[in-house]
Design a protein around this motif. Structure first.
Motif, mmCIF file in Angstrom:
data_model
loop_
_atom_site.group_PDB
_atom_site.id
_atom_site.type_symbol
_atom_site.label_atom_id
_atom_site.label_comp_id
_atom_site.label_asym_id
_atom_site.label_seq_id
_atom_site.Cartn_x
_atom_site.Cartn_y
_atom_site.Cartn_z
ATOM 1 N N ASN A 36 86.183 54.295 74.485
ATOM 2 C CA ASN A 36 86.348 52.929 74.986
ATOM 3 C C ASN A 36 87.708 52.651 75.583
ATOM 4 N N ASP A 37 88.407 53.707 75.988
ATOM 5 C CA ASP A 37 89.738 53.482 76.527
ATOM 6 C C ASP A 37 89.944 54.356 77.755
ATOM 7 N N ARG A 39 92.397 54.357 80.168
ATOM 8 C CA ARG A 39 93.741 54.869 80.419
ATOM 9 C C ARG A 39 94.047 56.052 79.490
ATOM 10 N N TRP A 84 82.617 52.940 79.329
ATOM 11 C CA TRP A 84 83.944 52.454 79.742
ATOM 12 C C TRP A 84 84.460 53.177 80.991
#
Ligand SMILES: [Zn+2]
Length: 304
Positions: A36-37, A39, A84
């Motif tokens: 979910n990230d 970057r 994501w």
């Protein structure tokens, strides 16, 4: 540049795996994928490439197998069950971060490329590679080359409806893609476990269900038989469409040995042919096919 090493990255939902692949072997490293990230996913891939290049003492071409695909129309990620990533300029952002051109392809396409090049289906003219894991994906290799497709969805079989459904298979469960009754909602690992529970079974993993079925547990045998019937119908539709020489299974479900014997019997009534020569094969490189196929998105002689 001497003996060309190529780096392959397998960007998965629960881990990122990377390897430097050459003719004689591979260096293998694994790091966890931040979930979910976006970057942090970019940063993890950059760190993994740096770590591999430090070990091999050279820079290398980088190919990446990913869930979903880069849209040829927008340049953005679509269809990833690691949701994501969707809508992100993954290729652009990674190329900027790594300072080189990259090739990205769907993870099932990479799996199919590895198995069709020197794996279970080596040198066969047409190969359909299937991943049966947390999701269901597919990739097509024709004469050693991936078929990407005009929309970068060639082989994306998991979000077709399950063919020849029985009355109790309609409308099917809601899929994350927004439709109901997708093949993925019947044939993924979680779908197999959920089907067992829906029929009154215990909470078991797919390998546990398969093991119990082999030991004669009637409920687990029934679950596995339902699964194999569904897989047979799903693959029969693929055979009717592209008629591959071989279908290679990957992902966690591919470890169930019974599939390779039973499914080719079960698919016969659905295939528009008097004899069926298509072979159903277990993967030779297993989980390593993700990084191997990704590395081979660049050919040895290519400049990058
Ligand atoms: Zn779907």
């Amino acid at each position: 540049m001497t003996a060309r090493l190529r780096i392959g990255i397998d960007l998965g939902g629960s881990k990122i795996e990377g390897a430097a692949v050459d003719a004689s072997g591979s260096v293998r490293l694994r790091v966890a994928t931040p979930r979910n990230d976006y970057r942090a996913t970019i940063e993890a891939i950059v760190a993994l490439v740096a770590e591999i290049e430090a070990q091999i003492g050279a820079t290398a071409s980088v190919g990446i197998g990913m869930p979903g695909a880069i849209s040829p129309i927008t340049g953005l990620v679509k269809n990833a069950n690691s949701t994501w990533l969707n809508g992100r300029a993954l290729q652009h952002d990674l190329e900027a971060a790594l300072g080189r051109p990259l090739r990205l392809a769907n993870d099932a396409n990479c799996f199919a490329l590895s198995e069709a090049t020197d794996g279970a289906a080596a040198q066969m003219e047409s190969v359909f590679g299937v991943i049966l894991g947390t999701g269901v994906g597919g990739g097509i290799v024709i004469r050693g080359q991936n078929l990407a497709g005009a929309n970068a969805i060639a082989g994306e079989w998991g979000h077709n409806p399950l063919p020849w459904p029985t009355p109790n298979e309609v409308p099917g469960s809601l899929c994350w893609c927004g439709r109901s009754g997708c093949i993925e909602t019947f044939l993924s690992g979680p779908a197999l476990a959920a089907d067992h529970r829906r029929h009154g079974g215990q909470k078991l993993t797919p390998p546990e269900i398969a093991g119990a079925a082999e030991r004669g547990d009637p409920d687990c045998k029934a679950t596995l038989m339902r699964y194999m019937h569904r897989l047979a119908r799903g693959l029969a539709a693929v055979i009717n469409l592209i008629d591959p020489d071989a279908i290679v299974l990957g992902g966690g479900i591919s470890g169930i040995a019974m599939l390779y014997e039973r499914v080719p019997q079960l698919w016969l009534p659905y295939i528009f042919s008097d004899r069926v020569g298509t072979r159903l094969l277990a993967p030779l490189h297993g989980a390593s096919s993700g990084v191997r196929g990704a590395a081979w998105l660049w050919r040895p002689e290519e400049e990058w």
